[in-house]
Motif scaffolding. Structure first.
Motif, PDB file in Angstrom:
ATOM      1  N   LEU A  54       0.563  -1.291   0.035  1.00  0.00           N
ATOM      2  CA  LEU A  54       0.251  -0.030  -0.043  1.00  0.00           C
ATOM      3  C   LEU A  54       0.815   1.266   0.146  1.00  0.00           C
ATOM      4  O   LEU A  54       0.169   2.243   0.080  1.00  0.00           O
ATOM      5  N   SER A  55       2.244   1.012   0.067  1.00  0.00           N
ATOM      6  CA  SER A  55       3.225   2.392   0.101  1.00  0.00           C
ATOM      7  C   SER A  55       3.431   3.018  -1.326  1.00  0.00           C
ATOM      8  O   SER A  55       3.636   3.923  -1.337  1.00  0.00           O
ATOM      9  N   ARG A  56       2.798   2.097  -2.141  1.00  0.00           N
ATOM     10  CA  ARG A  56       3.408   2.837  -3.534  1.00  0.00           C
ATOM     11  C   ARG A  56       1.952   3.613  -3.946  1.00  0.00           C
ATOM     12  O   ARG A  56       0.915   3.579  -3.498  1.00  0.00           O
ATOM     13  N   PRO A  57       2.344   4.653  -4.791  1.00  0.00           N
ATOM     14  CA  PRO A  57       1.168   5.457  -5.245  1.00  0.00           C
ATOM     15  C   PRO A  57       0.050   5.235  -6.287  1.00  0.00           C
ATOM     16  O   PRO A  57       0.495   3.878  -6.801  1.00  0.00           O
ATOM     17  N   GLY A  58      -1.277   5.359  -6.078  1.00  0.00           N
ATOM     18  CA  GLY A  58      -2.148   4.809  -6.983  1.00  0.00           C
ATOM     19  C   GLY A  58      -3.115   4.444  -6.468  1.00  0.00           C
ATOM     20  O   GLY A  58      -3.192   3.781  -5.405  1.00  0.00           O
ATOM     21  N   PRO A  59      -4.065   3.774  -7.358  1.00  0.00           N
ATOM     22  CA  PRO A  59      -5.304   3.051  -6.607  1.00  0.00           C
ATOM     23  C   PRO A  59      -5.132   1.543  -6.293  1.00  0.00           C
ATOM     24  O   PRO A  59      -4.030   1.039  -6.702  1.00  0.00           O
ATOM     25  N   ALA A 101     -12.240  -9.183 -15.165  1.00  0.00           N
ATOM     26  CA  ALA A 101     -10.831  -8.724 -14.594  1.00  0.00           C
ATOM     27  C   ALA A 101      -9.910  -8.959 -15.823  1.00  0.00           C
ATOM     28  O   ALA A 101      -8.894  -8.079 -15.599  1.00  0.00           O
ATOM     29  N   GLY A 102     -10.278  -9.469 -16.722  1.00  0.00           N
ATOM     30  CA  GLY A 102      -9.200  -9.714 -17.940  1.00  0.00           C
ATOM     31  C   GLY A 102      -9.243  -8.622 -18.875  1.00  0.00           C
ATOM     32  O   GLY A 102      -8.192  -8.540 -19.480  1.00  0.00           O
ATOM     33  N   GLU A 103     -10.121  -7.749 -18.631  1.00  0.00           N
ATOM     34  CA  GLU A 103     -10.255  -6.418 -19.336  1.00  0.00           C
ATOM     35  C   GLU A 103      -9.911  -5.456 -18.331  1.00  0.00           C
ATOM     36  O   GLU A 103     -10.248  -4.068 -18.550  1.00  0.00           O
ATOM     37  N   LEU A 104      -9.047  -5.702 -17.349  1.00  0.00           N
ATOM     38  CA  LEU A 104      -8.651  -4.627 -16.204  1.00  0.00           C
ATOM     39  C   LEU A 104      -8.078  -3.409 -16.809  1.00  0.00           C
ATOM     40  O   LEU A 104      -8.455  -2.288 -16.508  1.00  0.00           O
ATOM     41  N   VAL A 105      -7.330  -3.547 -17.893  1.00  0.00           N
ATOM     42  CA  VAL A 105      -6.551  -2.133 -18.429  1.00  0.00           C
ATOM     43  C   VAL A 105      -7.689  -1.319 -18.993  1.00  0.00           C
ATOM     44  O   VAL A 105      -7.544  -0.170 -18.801  1.00  0.00           O
ATOM     45  N   ASP A 106      -8.399  -1.843 -19.874  1.00  0.00           N
ATOM     46  CA  ASP A 106      -9.525  -0.898 -20.589  1.00  0.00           C
ATOM     47  C   ASP A 106     -10.660  -0.509 -19.455  1.00  0.00           C
ATOM     48  O   ASP A 106     -10.948   0.592 -19.725  1.00  0.00           O
ATOM     49  N   LEU A 107     -10.711  -1.420 -18.445  1.00  0.00           N
ATOM     50  CA  LEU A 107     -11.757  -0.904 -17.523  1.00  0.00           C
ATOM     51  C   LEU A 107     -11.374   0.433 -16.861  1.00  0.00           C
ATOM     52  O   LEU A 107     -12.038   1.315 -16.595  1.00  0.00           O
ATOM     53  N   GLY A 160      -9.492   6.853 -16.621  1.00  0.00           N
ATOM     54  CA  GLY A 160      -8.263   7.739 -16.800  1.00  0.00           C
ATOM     55  C   GLY A 160      -7.123   7.303 -15.813  1.00  0.00           C
ATOM     56  O   GLY A 160      -6.324   8.006 -15.497  1.00  0.00           O
ATOM     57  N   ILE A 161      -7.187   5.927 -15.530  1.00  0.00           N
ATOM     58  CA  ILE A 161      -5.930   5.370 -14.823  1.00  0.00           C
ATOM     59  C   ILE A 161      -5.333   4.185 -15.631  1.00  0.00           C
ATOM     60  O   ILE A 161      -5.702   3.393 -16.183  1.00  0.00           O
ATOM     61  N   ASP A 162      -3.927   4.761 -15.519  1.00  0.00           N
ATOM     62  CA  ASP A 162      -2.974   3.830 -16.106  1.00  0.00           C
ATOM     63  C   ASP A 162      -2.067   3.149 -15.352  1.00  0.00           C
ATOM     64  O   ASP A 162      -0.987   2.404 -15.779  1.00  0.00           O
ATOM     65  N   ARG A 163      -2.228   3.119 -13.946  1.00  0.00           N
ATOM     66  CA  ARG A 163      -1.313   2.750 -13.200  1.00  0.00           C
ATOM     67  C   ARG A 163      -1.978   2.122 -11.917  1.00  0.00           C
ATOM     68  O   ARG A 163      -2.452   2.943 -11.215  1.00  0.00           O
TER      69      ARG A 163
END
Length: 202
Positions: free
Chosen positions: A50-55, A106-112, A117-120
């Protein structure tokens, strides 16, 4: 109502024939006939970075045992839960009105996530039954997770089996390493927690 009784009531409420029926109809999507215990949820979240930035991304919210602990530790502002099953998604919305829930594959996580507007992502915590999934399905889900995590990212997964839920060949393909991080005996059935990480680039 004290916490112990509240937890017992939640477990009893969801340990119903309908959950067994869901598992019998779709064992690759429903991981168990009973919800994960609080002990397993706490062990999984303890292993998440949880220390890394992002969702913080949860794959397969189910009835919300892991969701609850993630919300407590990471906060609703960071947590995004992906749930494919419509009835379970409705349960999650009812139990956690503040939850950022995406009803999808979940297999479409990147597109979802790209649609939001989330890429990381900071970390991924998975309650999906990866061990029993066909190789191609496991590849889609794990590949999408590590595409969102990038180098140094960690995915936490639990399993009821003795071996890694991610196939060694897939780990090699994705360039990730795995380690067994915990064993939760006080769960029905007993579960193992695995951590998978992608090496930092130099």
């Amino acid at each position: 109502m004290n916490k112990a009784r509240e937890h017992f009531s939640e477990q009893q409420h969801f340990r119903t024939p309908s959950m067994l029926i869901k598992w019998l109809r779709a064992p690759f999507r429903i991981g168990a006939v009973a919800p994960s215990s609080r002990h397993l949820a706490e062990e999984m979240v303890a292993q998440a970075d949880l220390s890394r930035p992002g969702p913080v991304i949860e794959l397969g919210g189910g009835t919300g045992a892991i969701t609850r602990v993630l919300a407590e530790k990471a906060g609703y502002d960071r947590l995004i839960t992906i749930e494919y099953d419509r009835e379970m998604a409705q349960t999650l919305r009812h139990r956690f009105p503040r939850l950022n829930l995406i009803e999808g594959d979940a297999g479409e996580l990147v597109d979802l996530l790209a649609a939001r507007g989330i890429d990381r992502a900071a970390t991924v915590v998975s309650g999906l039954p990866l061990l029993g999934m066909p190789p191609a399905v496991q590849r889609r889900i794990a590949g999408a997770a590590f595409e969102m995590l990038g180098p140094g990212g960690r995915m936490v997964q639990f399993t009821y089996g003795p071996a890694s839920p991610l196939r060694p060949s897939l780990m090699a393909e994705l360039g990730v390493t795995g380690r067994r991080a915990g064993h939760v005996w006080i769960n029905l059935p007993p579960a193992r927690v695995w951590c998978y990480e992608k090496a930092e680039t130099r």
